[in-house]
Design an enzyme around this catalytic site. Structure first.
Site, PDB file in Angstrom:
ATOM      1  N   GLU A   1      13.740  39.727  61.670  1.00  0.00           N
ATOM      2  CA  GLU A   1      14.924  40.539  62.012  1.00  0.00           C
ATOM      3  C   GLU A   1      14.521  41.523  63.110  1.00  0.00           C
ATOM      4  O   GLU A   1      13.475  42.154  63.021  1.00  0.00           O
ATOM      5  CB  GLU A   1      15.394  41.315  60.777  1.00  0.00           C
ATOM      6  CG  GLU A   1      16.576  42.227  61.068  1.00  0.00           C
ATOM      7  CD  GLU A   1      16.908  43.150  59.918  1.00  0.00           C
ATOM      8  OE1 GLU A   1      17.480  42.674  58.933  1.00  0.00           O
ATOM      9  OE2 GLU A   1      16.588  44.362  60.011  1.00  0.00           O
TER      10      GLU A   1
ATOM     11  N   GLY B   1      28.042  47.736  55.546  1.00  0.00           N
ATOM     12  CA  GLY B   1      27.594  48.889  56.337  1.00  0.00           C
ATOM     13  C   GLY B   1      27.521  50.111  55.450  1.00  0.00           C
ATOM     14  O   GLY B   1      28.051  50.116  54.326  1.00  0.00           O
TER      15      GLY B   1
ATOM     16  N   ALA C   1      32.015  44.116  51.471  1.00  0.00           N
ATOM     17  CA  ALA C   1      31.560  42.918  52.186  1.00  0.00           C
ATOM     18  C   ALA C   1      32.313  41.672  51.721  1.00  0.00           C
ATOM     19  O   ALA C   1      32.565  40.763  52.514  1.00  0.00           O
ATOM     20  CB  ALA C   1      30.051  42.739  51.991  1.00  0.00           C
TER      21      ALA C   1
ATOM     22  N   LYS D   1      30.810  37.675  46.154  1.00  0.00           N
ATOM     23  CA  LYS D   1      30.621  37.349  47.574  1.00  0.00           C
ATOM     24  C   LYS D   1      30.310  35.862  47.736  1.00  0.00           C
ATOM     25  O   LYS D   1      30.753  35.219  48.687  1.00  0.00           O
ATOM     26  CB  LYS D   1      29.474  38.201  48.172  1.00  0.00           C
ATOM     27  CG  LYS D   1      29.799  39.692  48.245  1.00  0.00           C
ATOM     28  CD  LYS D   1      28.841  40.474  49.124  1.00  0.00           C
ATOM     29  CE  LYS D   1      27.596  40.911  48.443  1.00  0.00           C
ATOM     30  NZ  LYS D   1      26.812  41.917  49.195  1.00  0.00           N
TER      31      LYS D   1
ATOM     32  N   GLN E   1      17.286  43.067  50.196  1.00  0.00           N
ATOM     33  CA  GLN E   1      16.717  44.333  50.640  1.00  0.00           C
ATOM     34  C   GLN E   1      15.207  44.244  50.480  1.00  0.00           C
ATOM     35  O   GLN E   1      14.716  43.458  49.656  1.00  0.00           O
ATOM     36  CB  GLN E   1      17.278  45.465  49.740  1.00  0.00           C
ATOM     37  CG  GLN E   1      16.850  46.864  50.103  1.00  0.00           C
ATOM     38  CD  GLN E   1      17.175  47.212  51.539  1.00  0.00           C
ATOM     39  OE1 GLN E   1      16.457  46.817  52.454  1.00  0.00           O
ATOM     40  NE2 GLN E   1      18.262  47.942  51.739  1.00  0.00           N
TER      41      GLN E   1
ATOM     42  N   GLN F   1       5.967  56.956  54.866  1.00  0.00           N
ATOM     43  CA  GLN F   1       6.959  55.976  54.379  1.00  0.00           C
ATOM     44  C   GLN F   1       7.029  55.939  52.848  1.00  0.00           C
ATOM     45  O   GLN F   1       7.998  55.420  52.294  1.00  0.00           O
ATOM     46  CB  GLN F   1       6.616  54.583  54.918  1.00  0.00           C
ATOM     47  CG  GLN F   1       6.838  54.483  56.421  1.00  0.00           C
ATOM     48  CD  GLN F   1       6.307  53.194  57.009  1.00  0.00           C
ATOM     49  OE1 GLN F   1       5.301  52.673  56.547  1.00  0.00           O
ATOM     50  NE2 GLN F   1       6.961  52.690  58.048  1.00  0.00           N
TER      51      GLN F   1
HETATM   52  P1  FAD Z   1      28.878  45.366  49.404  1.00  0.00           P
HETATM   53  O1  FAD Z   1      28.499  44.015  48.958  1.00  0.00           O
HETATM   54  O2  FAD Z   1      30.287  45.604  49.794  1.00  0.00           O
HETATM   55  O3  FAD Z   1      28.454  46.382  48.260  1.00  0.00           O
HETATM   56  C1  FAD Z   1      28.515  47.783  48.467  1.00  0.00           C
HETATM   57  C2  FAD Z   1      28.600  48.494  47.128  1.00  0.00           C
HETATM   58  O4  FAD Z   1      29.885  48.275  46.557  1.00  0.00           O
HETATM   59  C3  FAD Z   1      27.596  48.005  46.082  1.00  0.00           C
HETATM   60  O5  FAD Z   1      27.228  49.101  45.300  1.00  0.00           O
HETATM   61  C4  FAD Z   1      28.371  46.997  45.255  1.00  0.00           C
HETATM   62  O6  FAD Z   1      27.860  46.901  43.943  1.00  0.00           O
HETATM   63  C5  FAD Z   1      29.766  47.615  45.315  1.00  0.00           C
HETATM   64  N1  FAD Z   1      30.852  46.624  45.294  1.00  0.00           N
HETATM   65  C6  FAD Z   1      30.890  45.421  45.894  1.00  0.00           C
HETATM   66  N2  FAD Z   1      32.075  44.828  45.688  1.00  0.00           N
HETATM   67  C7  FAD Z   1      32.818  45.678  44.951  1.00  0.00           C
HETATM   68  C8  FAD Z   1      34.136  45.655  44.420  1.00  0.00           C
HETATM   69  N3  FAD Z   1      34.930  44.592  44.599  1.00  0.00           N
HETATM   70  N4  FAD Z   1      34.567  46.735  43.705  1.00  0.00           N
HETATM   71  C9  FAD Z   1      33.772  47.798  43.496  1.00  0.00           C
HETATM   72  N5  FAD Z   1      32.496  47.882  43.978  1.00  0.00           N
HETATM   73  C10 FAD Z   1      32.037  46.834  44.702  1.00  0.00           C
HETATM   74  N6  FAD Z   1      23.716  47.832  57.617  1.00  0.00           N
HETATM   75  C11 FAD Z   1      24.163  47.926  58.888  1.00  0.00           C
HETATM   76  O7  FAD Z   1      24.901  48.860  59.204  1.00  0.00           O
HETATM   77  N7  FAD Z   1      23.803  47.009  59.830  1.00  0.00           N
HETATM   78  C12 FAD Z   1      23.001  45.956  59.553  1.00  0.00           C
HETATM   79  O8  FAD Z   1      22.694  45.169  60.439  1.00  0.00           O
HETATM   80  C13 FAD Z   1      22.525  45.806  58.212  1.00  0.00           C
HETATM   81  N8  FAD Z   1      21.752  44.760  57.860  1.00  0.00           N
HETATM   82  C14 FAD Z   1      21.362  44.599  56.548  1.00  0.00           C
HETATM   83  C15 FAD Z   1      20.626  43.471  56.184  1.00  0.00           C
HETATM   84  C16 FAD Z   1      20.216  43.300  54.863  1.00  0.00           C
HETATM   85  C17 FAD Z   1      19.445  42.057  54.473  1.00  0.00           C
HETATM   86  C18 FAD Z   1      20.516  44.284  53.890  1.00  0.00           C
HETATM   87  C19 FAD Z   1      20.042  44.135  52.464  1.00  0.00           C
HETATM   88  C20 FAD Z   1      21.254  45.420  54.247  1.00  0.00           C
HETATM   89  C21 FAD Z   1      21.682  45.587  55.579  1.00  0.00           C
HETATM   90  N9  FAD Z   1      22.456  46.686  55.961  1.00  0.00           N
HETATM   91  C22 FAD Z   1      22.903  46.800  57.262  1.00  0.00           C
HETATM   92  C23 FAD Z   1      22.741  47.760  55.014  1.00  0.00           C
HETATM   93  C24 FAD Z   1      24.055  47.517  54.238  1.00  0.00           C
HETATM   94  O9  FAD Z   1      25.143  47.614  55.123  1.00  0.00           O
HETATM   95  C25 FAD Z   1      24.128  48.596  53.150  1.00  0.00           C
HETATM   96  O10 FAD Z   1      23.144  48.357  52.171  1.00  0.00           O
HETATM   97  C26 FAD Z   1      25.493  48.851  52.542  1.00  0.00           C
HETATM   98  O11 FAD Z   1      25.417  50.081  51.810  1.00  0.00           O
HETATM   99  C27 FAD Z   1      25.978  47.785  51.555  1.00  0.00           C
HETATM  100  O12 FAD Z   1      26.290  46.633  52.190  1.00  0.00           O
HETATM  101  P2  FAD Z   1      26.687  45.315  51.357  1.00  0.00           P
HETATM  102  O13 FAD Z   1      27.060  44.305  52.340  1.00  0.00           O
HETATM  103  O14 FAD Z   1      25.639  45.002  50.359  1.00  0.00           O
HETATM  104  O15 FAD Z   1      27.995  45.874  50.620  1.00  0.00           O
END
Ligand code: FAD
Length: 316
Positions: free
Chosen positions: A19, A126, A145, A200, A211, A247
């Site tokens: 990445e 995000g 997401a 998802k 992560q 870190q």
């Molecule tokens: P989601 O899957 O939407 O989850 C977010 C939170 O909401 C979680 O606590 C989940 O349990 C909860 N949730 C999910 N669905 C629901 C629902 N229907 N109702 C209630 N709660 C729910 N960030 C960036 O800005 N840019 C990047 O390029 C980036 N790359 C990443 C790559 C990886 C491999 C990882 C692990 C993270 C990355 N992130 C990035 C960080 C990521 O955007 C954050 O961790 C963010 O806080 C959660 O994203 P998610 O897609 O997991 O969210």
């Protein structure tokens, strides 16, 4: 090619992928190529490119007051993906986030990707914006997401936002999503987080990238919990070696993960100059065990540190 096809064709061999972050505005593609050129020796089938939304900066004015600006410090995700594909002939995966996008802007971004021949995407929510205590979607944007995954999946079925489009060309995006071996920090508990992850996958995602973690047991527990919940898609472990002593506190604060006791004890014993060697050794051991356990791919968060990543991958 779809990322999941690489896994299917690897015949049980563990792949490696990397990445990269877009350079800070004012930087150049050379920053990315300098990181990736040496790593191409390891034949990664794909490279992920992160997406960074705008941040706030404060400039002091002659009056003494501060003026607030929103700027994107690391633009260029899509252009970088296209450049990587052109230079190396491999796939590049743009990260796409909900934050800062209306559903229509998301659709348009996906159309651009499709037209460029980019048919893999990592769909993420995000994080909260700087100085905001929780994630706030755009008025007409996705909250989670899973909603973004649904939109991409709709487009894969030729369904666009404009209901007047009767026979939209179906896109062919292979969708990846994020998973958290130590739970996402906002989730009420571990099993609920896995349940949301399952949603998802059910919405159309085909693989998971995790992560970072430093204790393989956390990954194996997560993998088992996913399986128990009916999640059978490939799970790719995300890895980052520790290279500096600070870190030990900055990574848990930013990524909400725990360091295993053994690692912390060893790191606290050594001098600063020896931290990197120890971090590399720890990561190599993690990788070797994960490989033995048959993970489809080892995904490295390079964070621009090509030297460290190289030293790890050449040993595994
Ligand atoms: P989601 O899957 O939407 O989850 C977010 C939170 O909401 C979680 O606590 C989940 O349990 C909860 N949730 C999910 N669905 C629901 C629902 N229907 N109702 C209630 N709660 C729910 N960030 C960036 O800005 N840019 C990047 O390029 C980036 N790359 C990443 C790559 C990886 C491999 C990882 C692990 C993270 C990355 N992130 C990035 C960080 C990521 O955007 C954050 O961790 C963010 O806080 C959660 O994203 P998610 O897609 O997991 O969210």
């Amino acid at each position: 090619m779809k990322i999941t096809d690489y896994f299917a064709k690897s015949l049980g061999q563990t792949l490696v992928s990397f990445e990269v972050l877009p350079p800070l505005k004012g930087g150049s593609m050379a920053d990315i190529f300098n990181t990736l050129d040496p790593l191409m020796e390891f034949k990664p089938p794909f490279i992920d490119v992160t997406y960074h939304r705008e941040e706030f900066v404060y400039n002091k004015r002659p009056s003494g007051y501060y003026e607030k600006f929103a700027i994107r410090k690391r633009p260029g995700t899509v252009g970088i993906c296209a450049s990587i594909m052109h230079r190396y002939g491999i796939d590049a995966i743009p990260h796409l986030i909900c934050g800062g996008f209306s559903v229509e802007e998301t659709e348009n971004a996906l159309i651009d990707l499709n037209f460029l021949g980019i048919n893999n995407v990592l769909a993420l929510r995000g994080d909260a914006r700087q100085f905001e205590d929780k994630f706030i979607p755009e008025t007409d944007g996705h909250k989670y997401a899973v909603d973004l995954v649904k939109q991409i999946n709709d487009m894969n079925h030729g369904i666009y936002l404009d209901s007047n489009i009767e026979k939209g060309t179906p896109t062919e995006f292979c969708i990846g999503v994020a998973g958290y071996p130590e739970k996402h920090f906002e989730a009420p508990n571990y099993s609920q987080d896995i349940e949301y992850l399952k949603q998802k996958i059910d919405a159309g995602a085909s693989y998971i990238v995790t992560q970072m973690f430093f204790d393989n047991k956390k990954f194996f527990t997560f993998r088992d919990a996913c399986l128990k919940a009916g999640i059978t898609v490939p799970i790719v472990p995300g890895l980052k070696p520790i290279t500096k002593k600070y870190q030990l506190t900055s990574i848990p604060r930013k990524f909400f993960i725990n360091f295993p006791e053994d690692l912390v004890n060893e790191l606290l014993k050594v001098e600063d100059k020896d931290v990197k060697t120890l971090g590399i050794e720890w990561c190599i051991n993690q990788c070797k065990e994960l490989k033995t356990e048959g993970v489809p791919c080892l995904h490295f968060y390079t964070m621009g540190d090509v030297d460290t990543t190289y030293k790890i991958v050449e040993k595994i």
